[in-house]
Design a protein around this motif. Structure first.
Motif, PDB file in Angstrom:
ATOM      1  N   THR A 149      -3.009   0.605   0.309  1.00 59.03           N
ATOM      2  CA  THR A 149      -2.495  -0.189  -0.800  1.00 59.03           C
ATOM      3  C   THR A 149      -0.967  -0.227  -0.790  1.00 59.03           C
ATOM      4  OG1 THR A 149      -2.347   1.707  -2.297  1.00 59.03           O
ATOM      5  CG2 THR A 149      -4.474   0.527  -2.190  1.00 59.03           C
ATOM      6  N   ASN A 150      -0.419  -1.115  -1.613  1.00 58.72           N
ATOM      7  CA  ASN A 150       1.037  -1.167  -1.773  1.00 58.72           C
ATOM      8  C   ASN A 150       1.580   0.204  -2.181  1.00 58.72           C
ATOM      9  OD1 ASN A 150       0.806  -3.847  -1.218  1.00 58.72           O
ATOM     10  ND2 ASN A 150       1.445  -4.589  -3.231  1.00 58.72           N
ATOM     11  N   LYS A 151       0.860   0.881  -3.086  1.00 54.44           N
ATOM     12  CA  LYS A 151       1.304   2.198  -3.545  1.00 54.44           C
ATOM     13  C   LYS A 151       1.339   3.203  -2.400  1.00 54.44           C
ATOM     14  CE  LYS A 151       0.440   5.566  -7.251  1.00 54.44           C
ATOM     15  NZ  LYS A 151       0.541   6.759  -6.422  1.00 54.44           N
ATOM     16  N   ASP A 152       0.356   3.137  -1.508  1.00 54.64           N
ATOM     17  CA  ASP A 152       0.343   4.036  -0.344  1.00 54.64           C
ATOM     18  C   ASP A 152       1.609   3.877   0.481  1.00 54.64           C
ATOM     19  OD1 ASP A 152      -2.172   5.070  -0.991  1.00 54.64           O
ATOM     20  OD2 ASP A 152      -3.220   3.501   0.153  1.00 54.64           O
ATOM     21  N   TYR A 153       1.999   2.642   0.704  1.00 51.76           N
ATOM     22  CA  TYR A 153       3.210   2.372   1.481  1.00 51.76           C
ATOM     23  C   TYR A 153       4.446   2.879   0.749  1.00 51.76           C
ATOM     24  CZ  TYR A 153       0.799  -0.514   4.962  1.00 51.76           C
ATOM     25  OH  TYR A 153      -0.025  -0.960   5.981  1.00 51.76           O
ATOM     26  N   ASN A 154       4.565   2.550  -0.524  1.00 55.00           N
ATOM     27  CA  ASN A 154       5.750   2.928  -1.295  1.00 55.00           C
ATOM     28  C   ASN A 154       5.886   4.438  -1.449  1.00 55.00           C
ATOM     29  OD1 ASN A 154       7.022   0.446  -1.880  1.00 55.00           O
ATOM     30  ND2 ASN A 154       5.482  -0.021  -3.435  1.00 55.00           N
ATOM     31  N   ASP A 155       4.753   5.129  -1.620  1.00 51.78           N
ATOM     32  CA  ASP A 155       4.798   6.574  -1.869  1.00 51.78           C
ATOM     33  C   ASP A 155       5.030   7.390  -0.605  1.00 51.78           C
ATOM     34  OD1 ASP A 155       4.313   6.016  -4.478  1.00 51.78           O
ATOM     35  OD2 ASP A 155       2.224   6.722  -4.495  1.00 51.78           O
ATOM     36  N   ASN A 156       4.973   6.756   0.561  1.00 53.45           N
ATOM     37  CA  ASN A 156       5.056   7.511   1.824  1.00 53.45           C
ATOM     38  C   ASN A 156       6.146   7.005   2.757  1.00 53.45           C
ATOM     39  OD1 ASN A 156       2.563   9.501   1.943  1.00 53.45           O
ATOM     40  ND2 ASN A 156       1.834   7.615   0.972  1.00 53.45           N
ATOM     41  N   GLY A 157       7.244   6.551   2.161  1.00 56.41           N
ATOM     42  CA  GLY A 157       8.437   6.213   2.936  1.00 56.41           C
ATOM     43  C   GLY A 157       8.365   4.912   3.692  1.00 56.41           C
TER      44      GLY A 157
END
Length: 637
Positions: A298-306
């Protein structure tokens, strides 16, 4: 070759990465040479701490070249070696006295009274006094100006095994099982012959050196390098003590750097160029770290992991996910030679010509079946004209007991049937006599190497018959660089390259498969690959080479990273079993593997575990589930 300069983030020890060991070694040799010359100008001795093992060989070779071609003198050098096996005769093949003479001392002008190496022949009750004296000599000279180090697979420096304390002194050390297992190839493939002890310079004396440079080459050292450089200081990894040194440098090749954060996850360290390979690497890494299929990121996965920068370039995770998923899906094919009468737009190989001429280059007589046995079988079954080229005889990887068993069989067979061949009989009798009286300091005689070569050649032929290729398509190149009778080989020569080139020109292949696994313990794969690259470089402008694709496979030691794979050939459970039976044709390599290293599994087990792990990675990323997969990367020349 350009150097990748070291960032500060995450790394607690300055680390310099080079494209290959040769360029790295030149850099280290130059630093040592500059120090020697500076000390000469000052009228002082240069006190060097020297290491043995495979890593420093290229440094010593460059120093020898500088002595012979540039006039570098070693007359002011006083050296102290790190360690020596105990017990060990100085003239034994495995002795570090012999190693240093062969690699360096006999080729330069260092006075014999100026180099010191621990003695492996001391009575045990004299070792403590010797060790104190060894340190006292170093102290009397003002300490070590420069200490060269390698690193063991368990993080040892010198023979300071896990558990060694930072204040440990020079002493007799019990060797860790993994250290002894890694050395088994130097002792005829028999663990019982590997010494259980060694005399080693202590950690404290290493840390007192004014300058420390540690070398590491190859994928097998990648994990321990990352732990030493980025992890915490611990006695369980003695190399981590070097974080406490104020003038230490790690010099590694790209393969040994692969687990460092700046290589493994560079987007966490610095700005990166988001090209297709980098995107694949980042997305696969994210999915595996989170335990999610690619299409569920998800978008959140990308944002939360640099990976917010990557996400910003696409707008939605969905678009990135689809792109990477398709790349991976297109790498999977059951037609490694191309699928006839099919749209090959998104396939890794061309459909035409339908019947391809193929050369599988195998560095040793079993790498073909171990590393790509399923693909080998597919190519044959699908009607391609498959040739196998065994680049070396592999004769040093046969135990003495196996050779004696073979000799006894031949001699008894000839006697039983009344076969008289005096020349052959003499060869076998001489070989048998040599083996029965063989000393630890002796390399195999030419007759013994001949016998061991016959054993491996016969096993390779058995594999080819099993897979189904005609004997005229089986080529034994016997490249000269290998035929030293020792683990250490000769440099790659013009004759080696000419042999490889001649075969390619004769077959005119549409496909070449070559071993890109550079993690084998003694470097044979690297030399064999260099020969192929050199040969192709000489003939790449010939018309037939325009239709030739080169695929690199990996062997029993490592596998391509999931994001690197460009062709993945799946195997069913039956095909896995068929590959296993093909590997079993190499009976001399079963049970007691000479170059097994610290991994106790047999080669067939390693191959199956590795192929199964590759299939599991594809499955975890959300693609089809297979029993096993063999992986390839295309080399574009």
């Amino acid at each position: 070759m350009a150097v990748v300069h070291e960032p500060i983030a995450y790394e607690k020890i300055p680390t310099r990465i080079f494209a290959d060991p040769k360029e790295a070694s030149k850099s280290v040799a130059k630093e040592i040479a500059d120090l020697i010359r500076q000390k000469q100008k000052e009228g002082k001795n240069c006190v060097l701490g020297l290491a043995t093992g495979s890593s420093p060989k290229t440094v010593y070779a460059e120093l020898v070249r500088m002595h012979k071609e540039e006039g570098l003198s070693f007359k002011n050098v006083i050296s102290f070696n790190l360690d020596e096996y105990y017990p060990m005769e100085p003239d034994a093949i495995q002795s570090y006295w012999r190693f240093m003479r062969e690699q360096l001392f006999d080729h330069v002008d260092i006075p014999k009274e100026n180099y010191f190496i621990p003695l492996g022949t001391l009575p045990q009750n004299a070792i403590a006094e010797f060790c104190n004296s060894y340190e006292a000599k170093i102290d009397a000279l003002g300490g070590l100006d420069f200490q060269l180090l390698g690193i063991g697979g368990n993080g040892h420096i010198g023979f300071n095994e896990p558990g060694s304390l930072a204040n440990s002194r020079t002493r007799l050390m019990m060797l860790d099982h993994s250290t002894r297992a890694a050395a088994i190839g130097d002792f005829g493939g028999e663990l019982i012959k590997v010494p259980k002890k060694a005399i080693t310079l202590g950690v404290s004396k290493i840390l007192q050196a004014k300058r420390v440079v540690l070398l590491a080459w190859g994928e097998r050292k990648a994990e321990v390098i990352a732990q030493a450089v980025e992890g915490r200081v611990t006695e369980h990894l003695p190399a981590s003590y070097l974080q406490q040194h104020n003038n230490c440098l790690f010099v590694v090749d790209m393969a040994a750097a692969t687990e460092l954060k700046r290589i493994k996850t560079p987007w966490l360290v610095e700005d990166v160029v988001w090209d297709t390979p980098m995107i694949k690497k980042a997305v696969c890494s994210l999915a595996l770290e989170l335990g999610k299929p690619i299409l569920k990121l998800t978008n959140k996965d990308y944002n939360d992991n640099g990976l917010s920068e990557l996400l910003a370039g696409y707008g939605q995770a969905y678009d990135i996910n689809i792109e990477v998923f398709n790349h991976l899906q297109h790498s999977i094919t059951g037609w490694p030679g191309g699928k006839p009468n099919a749209d090959d737009t998104n396939r890794p190989e061309r459909a035409l010509p339908e019947k391809k001429r193929v050369i599988i280059f195998s560095p040793h007589p079993d790498d073909d079946i171990i590393s790509m046995g399923g693909t080998f079988q597919r190519l044959v079954d699908q009607g391609h004209d498959v040739h196998v080229a065994y680049q070396t005889s592999g004769n040093i990887a046969v135990t003495d007991d196996e050779a004696l068993r073979f000799i006894d069989f031949v001699v008894d067979y000839n006697k039983h049937f009344g076969i008289n061949n005096k020349e052959a009989e003499e060869i076998f009798e001489n070989a048998k006599l040599f083996l029965k009286n063989k000393k630890g300091s002796e390399i195999d005689s030419p007759e013994v190497r001949h016998v061991k070569g016959i054993i491996r050649r016969g096993e390779a032929k058995a594999t080819c018959r099993f897979v189904g290729i005609p004997m005229e398509n089986v080529h034994f190149l016997n490249m000269p660089f290998y035929e030293t009778g020792k683990v250490q080989k000769s440099p790659l020569g013009k004759e080696d390259i000419a042999i490889v080139r001649g075969l390619i020109e004769s077959v005119k292949p549409h496909q070449i498969y070559a071993a890109g696994d550079l993690a084998d313990p003694h470097g044979t794969h690297k030399v064999c690959l260099d020969a192929i690259f050199e040969a192709i470089g000489q003939i790449k402008h010939q018309n037939f080479m325009k239709d030739c694709w080169v695929w690199l496979y990996r062997g029993a030691w490592a596998e391509w990273e999931i994001h690197e794979i460009e062709m993945a050939v799946p195997m069913s459970p039956d095909q896995v079993m068929q590959k296993r039976l093909g590997i079993f044709k190499h009976q001399s390599q079963k049970d007691g593997v000479v170059f097994q290293g610290s991994d106790a599994r047999e080669f067939w087990q390693r191959a199956e575990d590795r192929n199964r792990a590759t299939a599991e990675l594809y499955n975890k990323l959300g693609l089809a589930e297979y029993q096993a997969m063999e992986a390839f990367v295309r080399w574009k020349f």
